[in-house]
Design an enzyme around this catalytic site. Structure first.
Site, PDB file in Angstrom:
ATOM      1  N   HIS A 178       4.970   3.374   0.220  1.00 47.61           N
ATOM      2  CA  HIS A 178       4.018   3.301  -0.614  1.00 47.61           C
ATOM      3  C   HIS A 178       3.845   2.354  -1.638  1.00 47.61           C
ATOM      4  CE1 HIS A 178      -0.034   4.417  -1.705  1.00 47.61           C
ATOM      5  NE2 HIS A 178       0.211   5.966  -1.473  1.00 47.61           N
ATOM      6  N   ASP A 233      -0.829   0.741   1.371  1.00 47.73           N
ATOM      7  CA  ASP A 233      -1.636   2.088   0.807  1.00 47.73           C
ATOM      8  C   ASP A 233      -2.211   2.829   2.158  1.00 47.73           C
ATOM      9  OD1 ASP A 233      -1.309   1.419  -1.604  1.00 47.73           O
ATOM     10  OD2 ASP A 233      -2.901  -0.152  -1.820  1.00 47.73           O
TER      11      ASP A 233
END
Length: 472
Positions: free
Chosen positions: A445, A449
């Site tokens: 992350h 995304d």
């Protein structure tokens, strides 16, 4: 005339190897290029051929021992004469605690399955006396976390079997280049305690010469030796050793897998996305072309090349997923090097299909089957398991419905393919039986995304459900 058998260098970044199995015994004949012994390195397991034909006179490095490259591990009598005397301790195996043995105190050496477990002392000393002219003794590997540069020579000179200390103490000593033999132990029986080692660290920092040494060593240059992380235990050892049990040291491959996975979980914030794909069209194409494909190409037609082709298209559409992280920099790779996890009887390895974007379907299928076969027969080269930009694992081949894999560093994502199963689904308000599969993606992350992840999986789904490329 005797010929030395040496530990070969299996790649530019590999500086040591572990002999996992001798395929010949002293006194047995061996032909030139016949497999003589098996080794395990940080990258691959491999069979090493004999450098000459003759009789194996002596084994100098036993199974389970790790030695630097160019170390003489055995001797072949090219003239075929039998060895006049067997080598002491040859063919011995690493010490394994018998079932039912009780756990030892923290400072007592035991056959732990940690990355820092040394070879048995007697074997190490025997090997050291024979290898002094060509390599450092294997007993110098008292802790895998100790830097393997010249600055660690003082630390390595003391054997952990002779200096009673805990793994934590040895780790701190290695990090600060402290010779444990020079630290006065105040624990029971002269054991070096945490208090003793931290006092030594403070004393080192307070001295002008020690201040420079106490700083963490810089990362090695490209091609340098990397120190291995210590494998930690989650609970006190007395909560592990109870009842009836057996103890077996981890293989080198198992240790490297453990280190790699723990490091990946610690470095990358893992997030997961799941997509369901209708594989009915692909299943039909494969069923029709399977026999013809094998006859024409000489290789089997599996589902994996379809997934790889779809992944390559998605990587080119979403380059963020085909990346690595270097501190605060994102490295976008122009090549699509696809690592494929291959399950082995003794572990797991990820050979890489390089430049997959330049290959057609047949090229990918051939490359995939070749890598998988050579992985299972220990014929891979170190460079064939490096430089992946994205990885795929297939728990579905073992019946798994889905999985949440750990990212294969330095990649930022990995795709998990579940089992292809026929299920009842709703299509145009009607119930139909379709071949369905779950795709799961683990992603970092810091870079990827959720929106990009689902768009990426959506692109793979579209490619598979609307497949139009000829397989021959």
């Amino acid at each position: 005339m005797p010929t030395d058998v040496i530990m070969p260098q299996m790649g530019e970044s590999i500086f040591e190897g572990t002999i996992t199995k001798w395929l010949k015994k002293p006194g047995e004949k061996v032909e030139r290029d016949e497999p003589l012994f098996e080794i395990s390195t940080d990258k691959v397991d491999a069979e090493i051929p004999s450098p000459a034909a003759g009789v194996l006179r002596e084994i100098k490095v036993n199974e389970g021992q790790t030695v630097p490259i160019q170390t003489v591990v055995g001797v072949i009598d090219v003239e075929g004469a039998a060895a006049s005397a067997p080598a002491p301790a040859s063919g011995a195996k690493p010490t394994v605690a018998p079932a039912g043995t009780e756990p030892q105190p923290e400072g007592t050496p035991t056959p732990e399955s940690s990355a820092g477990s040394p070879a048995p002392l007697k074997d190490a000393e025997a090997a050291a006396s024979k290898q002094a002219a060509s390599a450092a003794p294997s007993s110098a590997k008292s802790d895998a976390t100790a830097p393997k540069a010249a600055s660690s020579a003082a630390v390595a000179s003391a054997s952990p079997e002779k200096i009673r200390s805990s793994p934590l103490v040895r780790k701190v000593a290695g990090e600060h280049s402290i010779d444990l033999s020079q630290v006065t132990g105040t624990g029971a029986g002269g054991r070096v305690s945490k208090k003793d080692i931290f006092a030594a660290v403070e004393a080192q920092k307070s001295s002008p010469a020690g201040a420079a040494r106490s700083a963490p060593p810089p990362p090695p240059a490209a091609g340098g030796v990397q120190a291995h992380a210590q494998l930690e235990t989650a609970v006190p050892r007395e909560r592990i050793y109870f009842g009836n049990y057996d103890v077996e040291p981890m293989s080198v491959m198992r240790q490297r897998i453990a280190e790699h996975m723990v490091m990946s979980q610690r470095v990358s914030p893992h997030v997961y996305s799941v997509e369901e794909v209708d594989m009915t069209r692909i299943a039909g194409i494969r069923a029709k072309a399977k026999q013809e494909f094998e006859q024409a190409s000489g290789t089997k037609l599996t589902f994996m090349p379809f997934f790889i082709r779809a992944v390559v298209e998605a990587l080119r559409a979403f380059p963020t997923v085909n990346a690595s992280v270097d501190g605060t920099n994102i490295v976008y790779h122009r090549e699509c090097n696809i690592g494929i996890a291959v399950a082995l009887d003794w572990g797991l390895i990820v050979p890489v299909i390089k430049n997959a974007e330049e290959k057609n379907f047949l090229g990918i299928a051939r490359g995939l089957n070749d890598l998988a076969e050579r992985a299972r027969t220990k014929k891979l080269k170190p460079e064939e398991v490096q430089e992946s930009t994205f990885a795929i694992t297939n728990p579905g081949s073992f019946g798994g419905l889905m999985g949440l894999p750990i990212i294969n560093q330095p990649n930022v994502a990995i795709l998990g393919i579940g089992s292809i199963q026929k299920r009842a689904v709703v299509i145009n308000d009607a119930i139909a039986i379709r071949s369905m599969v779950y795709l799961t993606m683990s992603y970092d992350h810091r870079v990827v995304d959720g929106a990009v992840s689902h768009q990426f999986l959506g692109r793979i789904k579209s490619s598979l459900e609307n497949w139009s490329e000829a397989v021959l």
